[in-house]
Motif scaffolding. Structure first.
Motif, PDB file in Angstrom:
ATOM      1  N   GLY A 114       0.813  -1.212   0.000  1.00 53.18           N
ATOM      2  CA  GLY A 114       0.000   0.000   0.000  1.00 53.18           C
ATOM      3  C   GLY A 114       0.842   1.255   0.000  1.00 53.18           C
ATOM      4  O   GLY A 114       1.922   1.297   0.597  1.00 53.18           O
ATOM      5  N   THR A 115       0.345   2.279  -0.664  1.00 52.37           N
ATOM      6  CA  THR A 115       1.018   3.578  -0.682  1.00 52.37           C
ATOM      7  C   THR A 115      -0.035   4.665  -0.461  1.00 52.37           C
ATOM      8  O   THR A 115      -1.113   4.622  -1.057  1.00 52.37           O
ATOM      9  N   GLN A 116       0.281   5.608   0.402  1.00 45.63           N
ATOM     10  CA  GLN A 116      -0.678   6.646   0.769  1.00 45.63           C
ATOM     11  C   GLN A 116      -0.722   7.742  -0.289  1.00 45.63           C
ATOM     12  O   GLN A 116       0.313   8.259  -0.713  1.00 45.63           O
ATOM     13  N   VAL A 117      -1.936   8.081  -0.673  1.00 48.92           N
ATOM     14  CA  VAL A 117      -2.186   9.223  -1.548  1.00 48.92           C
ATOM     15  C   VAL A 117      -3.088  10.188  -0.791  1.00 48.92           C
ATOM     16  O   VAL A 117      -4.163   9.799  -0.331  1.00 48.92           O
ATOM     17  N   THR A 118      -2.623  11.415  -0.639  1.00 51.97           N
ATOM     18  CA  THR A 118      -3.410  12.430   0.057  1.00 51.97           C
ATOM     19  C   THR A 118      -3.574  13.634  -0.860  1.00 51.97           C
ATOM     20  O   THR A 118      -2.581  14.186  -1.344  1.00 51.97           O
ATOM     21  N   VAL A 119      -4.827  14.004  -1.090  1.00 49.41           N
ATOM     22  CA  VAL A 119      -5.130  15.151  -1.947  1.00 49.41           C
ATOM     23  C   VAL A 119      -5.754  16.239  -1.077  1.00 49.41           C
ATOM     24  O   VAL A 119      -6.813  16.038  -0.476  1.00 49.41           O
TER      25      VAL A 119
END
Length: 121
Positions: A114-119
């Motif tokens: 998993g890799t975090q994506v924050t917008v």
């Protein structure tokens, strides 16, 4: 043993872009469908996009026209180009690969870490 290693997540402002990568390594006789899923706290993991070994793609309605999935079959790598990102795209993105590593074992599914994506808005 097969491993999937993801990269490319991070923090981006709304309207920005990110490109995720996921490389599979190990003993792989045949790579089948690869894809990306995402999960936010309190919700089930949901499909974002998939791509078959023949190149057919499938997208969640919420990302159609903004995200593009592609793959490099030689490198056993799948990519997700994410454009026009929205705050609701925030989540942990997981890579999935369906593959055969042993004929007797058949097709098995593997997940990345998993890799975090924050917008941000």
């Amino acid at each position: 043993q097969v491993q999937l290693v993801e990269s490319g997540g991070g923090l981006v402002q709304a309207g920005g872009s990110l490109r995720l990568s996921c490389a599979a390594s190990g003993i792989i006789l045949s790579m089948k469908t690869m894809g990306w899923y995402r999960q936010v706290p309190g919700k089930q993991r949901e499909l974002v996009a998939t791509i078959t070994s023949g190149g057919s793609t499938n997208y969640a309605d919420s990302v159609k026209g903004r995200f593009t999935i592609s793959r490099d079959s030689v490198k056993n790598t799948v990519y997700l180009q994410m454009n026009s990102l929205k705050p609701e795209d925030t989540g942990v993105y997981y890579c999935n690969a369906q593959l055969i590593w042993d004929v007797a074992a058949g097709i098995r599914a593997y997940w990345g870490q998993g890799t975090q994506v924050t917008v941000s808005s």
